[in-house]
Design a protein around this motif. Sequence first.
Motif: not given
Length: 433
Positions: A326-337, A353-364, A405-409
């Motif tokens: 829940l925390a991960l998806t809310i953070l990703v959606i907020g950063a993308l918007v 970019a840094f926030i999305l990089l942190v989210c990538t690690v959290l996704c893994i 993977l999509l965030l990393m690309v």
Amino acid sequence: EDFFHGEFSAPLSDKMVSIVEPSVLSGGPPMVLDGPMQRSPVLDALAGVEEAERQEAEYEWFRYSKMALPFLIVLLLVAVTLFCLTVWQAPMSIKRLESGTPRTLEIEHDDENDDEAGLPQGNRNCRIAAFIIIFVGILIVGIVMYLKPKVGARKGGYMLGAVLLILGGVVAIIAFGLDVGNLNDATYCRDRDQGTVIIDIDPRVRCQTYRNIAVATCASAGVAGFLAIYTGIVVIVAALKAGKEIKEDDFDATYHPRPISRSSRTAKTVVLVLLAATFAATVILTVFTILLHEARETKYLDEVVGTRFTTNDRSGWPEKNTRLRLALTILVIGALVFNLIPFRSRVVAYVIAFILLVCTVLCIFAFALDVKAVDTAKDMPCPIGWDCEYHRYIAVCVFDILLALLLMVYILVEFVVRVAMDDTHVRALPYAH
């Protein structure tokens, strides 16, 4: 006359020099004319400062590629889907969040009976295949319309997307025909304590008719198929027409861009509206397919073994997995918007970019936790007479790693490769001069 045409003949230019030279020599300053004209160090310094300031200002602006917008939309769709799956599968209420086990207990069915909600599973497979093919076709046409590549690539992309739309529409029409013959067989077996229809799967199960949802599913399949085929034909016609218009001037050395006609704008608007309508119809078809899929006999472990409620874990994810996702998806959606807002600041882009990089690690990390939870649930014994299903939870694991993977690309392409290939930051440094 030769002067206005930008050309000088040799005799005329010599005469002009012989005429102008004496007057200039007589009226000009001696110290300037005695030697070659010298550049002013002050003006050179000012020009260098202005150029450095211009390059520095240019460096502060971050420019995204053309693929950034469609990539952000795809990322947003995946993140929203993962958020919805998390809320749907979590054993939670508005007041509190509980821990669960990622498995679903379904009454054991006969291996020869492959019906789902009273309908054959082949019907469901046709609907899912139609959605996937149509979605890929819409995605290809939308990307080509946005990127506007060269004539050959544009025409090929339109043709490929149109063929997929027509093929997906044909599959949806086939699903429509299959569902029409089974409308009266649809049943809802989620709660065997209620219902009026007895089916042949098991005498313990009492189900209620589910004809209304089956009719809605059948109708949405027909509408989605018709729209997909019609949209594919319109895209083919528009691609052929656009190819002819562009080809006329493509190899003309004196080509000048012509203003976009009203007919071109109207055609583009019509195609966009048809693509949006087709996508909406296929999404509705998928929603009804999921509703039919969920019309099965499922119970909690406490109901199966006859213990007091909340004695055993409910079907769902462990609490830590749900909280993290829940925390991960809310953070990703907020950063993308926030990234969709047209900010040009390089600092803002690097922060995102840094926030999305942190989210990538959290996704893994979330993917590892979810896979471990599913493996642990598979090692638990299944009650006699019941089947333990894990497919809905495996789907969440797939979306975890897909989002990572999509965030990393996206990060590598937009913020690493493109920045490394751009030498603006090098030219903007003082010592680069």
